[in-house]
Design an enzyme around this catalytic site. Structure first.
Site: not given
Ligand code: XUL
Ligand code: CO
Length: 448
Positions: A101, A104
Site C-alpha cells: 500500500h 506501507d
Molecule cells: C485486509 C486485506 C488488505 C488487502 C489490501 O483484510 O486483505 O490487506 O489485501 O488492501
C-alpha cells in the site's frame, strides 16, 4: 549472512527429514509440473504491510515483533532502510514478487504534496532494487482506510473533501504502479460499507464508488498504466458490512456499473471464510464467471471468526486452490499468490518471518503437486462428467440445446412412476470421494 543473518533458503527435498525448518521440502522453483515451472504457477509475493510493518499487536497487547531495522528511529530513515531488508528477504526466499500500500512504504506528511514527496524518495530506491534483483511488483494499492480522515469511508465517504483526497491519493498510486511496472492494481474497500444502514444512502454511496473506479480506469488509460485492476472482496471487518461482500456480490457490482472490462478479483482465503464460504468456492465463482485475477494466500482459524491472516499451512485447502488454478490455466491473467499473512504474536523473531514464508510456499507447492496429479488422472473431471451425463443425450440434451419447454418436460415426466425417478438418481459416494482425495494427498507427496 547479510542484513538478516540468515542464509539463502534452498530446496533440500525430503532428504533432511521433515523437521528442517529453514529449507524448502516441496518448493523447487524450476521443477516443471503440469507443463510449467512451479514458480510460474505460484508467482509468490511478499506483502510489505505484514512482513515489514507488522509489529504483532493484538487487541490486548502491544507488539512483540523483533526487527533489525527498529534501530532506525526516524520514520523516513526506517522506511528507506526497510527497502534493503525487503529486497534481501525476497532474494533469500527466492520470491519474485511483492505488494504494498502507499502507506506501507513511506510516512505521510501534512499535505498530499508532502506525502507524495516522501513516496518518491522511497520509490526511487525500490525501483533501483527491482532493477538490480529482477524482483517485480505483483500489485500496489492505496490505503484508504488507515488514516482518521477515512473514518466513514473514502470513495463512499459522505464527505466530499475526503472523496477528493482519496482521488488524489489514487492518482499518485497509479503513477507509482506505472513507474514500477505493476502487474495488477488492487482495490480493497476497507471502509467502503456501513456501520449502520439507518444513516446510509447505500445506492448513492455505490454510485460514488463506481464513478471513482471509472475515473481510475480513465486515468490509468491516459497515462498508459496497463496493470490489471482487481477488487478484493471482504464481507466485514473493519466495518459492519462492506459492499464488496464476496465474489458474487463484487461481480454483480461490476456488471451493474459497466466495469467488467477493467476489473477482475483478488480473492483471499480468510475473507472467503468471513463471508461464510470456502476459499475454493470463491475461486470457483470467479473462475467460472471469468473474473479470477489474483490470490491473497492466507487462512483463518476454524474457532475464531476474525480475519486472522495466518500463513497458509492447511494442505487440504492449498490442494483445492491449486486444483481450481490448474483448471483455470493460471491465477488470472497476471495474478500470483500474495502472502497477506503474519506470523502469530508468539512467533516474534526475525527468523520466524522466513520460517512463516517457507511454510506457506511449501504448503502451496505441495498443493500444486497433488492437484496436478488429480488433473493428470482426470479424477474430478471424470467424476463430474459421469454425474451430469444424463444431460448429454435424450431429454437432458434438449435442456442444454435450448429446445426444451415447460410443456415438453411435463409431457416427458407426466406418467413416470416414482420407482423410475428414483432409479434415475445415483449415489455420490461422497465419503469415498473424500477418502480418494486423501489418498491423492498422501500418494502424490510420497512420490514427490
Ligand atoms: C485486509 C486485506 C488488505 C488487502 C489490501 O483484510 O486483505 O490487506 O489485501 O488492501
Ligand atoms: Co488481502
Amino acid at each position: 549472512m547479510g542484513l538478516w543473518d540468515i542464509d539463502k533458503i534452498e530446496y533440500v527435498g525430503r532428504e533432511k527429514g521433515p523437521q528442517e525448518g529453514l529449507a524448502f521440502h516441496y518448493y523447487d522453483a524450476d521443477k516443471v509440473v503440469a507443463g510449467k515451472k512451479m514458480k510460474d504457477w505460484l508467482r509468490f509475493g511478499v506483502a510489505w504491510w505484514h512482513t515489514f510493518n507488522q509489529e504483532l499487536v493484538d487487541p490486548f497487547g502491544t507488539g512483540t515483533a523483533q526487527r533489525p531495522y527498529y534501530k532506525y528511529t526516524d520514520p523516513m530513515d526506517q522506511a528507506l532502510a526497510k527497502v534493503d531488508y525487503a529486497f534481501e528477504l525476497f532474494t533469500k526466499l527466492g520470491v519474485e514478487y511483492f505488494c504494498f500500500h502507499d502507506r506501507d512504504i513511506a510516512p505521510e506528511g501534512d499535505t498530499l504534496r508532502e506525502t507524495n514527496a516522501n513516496l518518491d524518495k522511497v520509490v526511487d530506491k525500490i525501483e533501483e532494487n527491482m532493477k538490480a534483483t529482477g524482483v517485480k511488483l505483483l500489485w500496489n494499492t492505496s490505503s484508504l482506510f488507515t488514516n482518521p480522515r477515512f473514518v466513514s469511508g473514502a470513495a463512499t465517504s459522505p464527505f466530499a473533501d475526503i472523496y477528493a483526497y482519496a482521488a488524489g491519493q489514487l492518482k499518485k498510486s497509479l503513477e507509482i504502479g506505472k513507474r514500477l511496472g505493476a502487474e495488477n492494481y488492487v482495490f480493497w474497500g476497507g471502509r467502503e460499507g456501513y456501520e449502520n444502514l439507518w444513516n446510509t444512502e447505500m445506492k448513492r454511496e455505490q454510485d460514488h464508488i463506481a464513478a471513482f473506479f471509472h475515473m481510475c480506469a480513465d486515468y490509468a488509460k491516459e497515462i498508459g498504466m496497463d496493470a490489471q485492476f482487481l477488487i478484493e472482496p471482504k464481507p466485514k471487518e473493519p466495518t459492519l458490512h462492506q459492499y464488496d461482500f464476496d465474489a458474487a456480490t463484487a461481480i454483480n457490482f461490476l456488471r451493474t456499473y459497466d466495469l467488467t472490462d477493467v476489473f477482475k478479483l483478488n480473492l483471499e482465503g480468510n475473507h472467503a471464510n468471513l463471508a461464510g464460504h470456502t476459499y475454493q468456492h470463491e475461486i470457483r465463482v470467479a473462475r467460472e464467471a471469468g473474473f479470477l485475477g489474483s490470490l491473497d494466500a492466507n487462512q483463518g482459524d476454524k474457532l475464531i471468526g476474525w480475519d486472522m491472516d495466518e500463513f497458509p499451512t492447511d494442505l487440504y485447502e492449498t490442494v483445492a486452490v491449486m486444483w481450481e488454478v490448474l483448471a483455470a490455466g493460471s491465477i488470472g491473467p497476471r495474478g500470483g499468490l500474495n502472502f497477506d499473512a503474519k506470523p502469530r504474536r508468539t512467533s516474534f523473531t526475525p527468523e520466524d518471518l522466513f520460517r512463516a514464508h517457507i511454510a506457506g510456499m511449501d504448503s502451496y507447492a505441495a498443493g500444486l503437486l497433488v492437484a496436478a496429479k488429480m488433473h493428470e488422472d482426470h479424477y474430478i473431471e471424470d467424476l463430474q462428467e459421469a454425474r451430469y451425463s444424463s444431460f448429454d443425450s435424450g431429454i437432458g440434451a434438449t435442456v442444454e440445446d435450448g429446445t426444451a419447454t415447460l410443456a415438453s418436460l411435463a409431457e416427458y415426466a407426466i406418467d413416470k412412476p416414482q420407482s423410475e425417478l428414483i432409479a434415475a438418481t445415483k449415489s455420490d459416494h461422497l465419503e469415498s470421494v473424500k477418502a480418494t482425495i486423501n489418498n491423492y494427498i498422501i500418494d502424490a507427496l510420497a512420490e514427490a
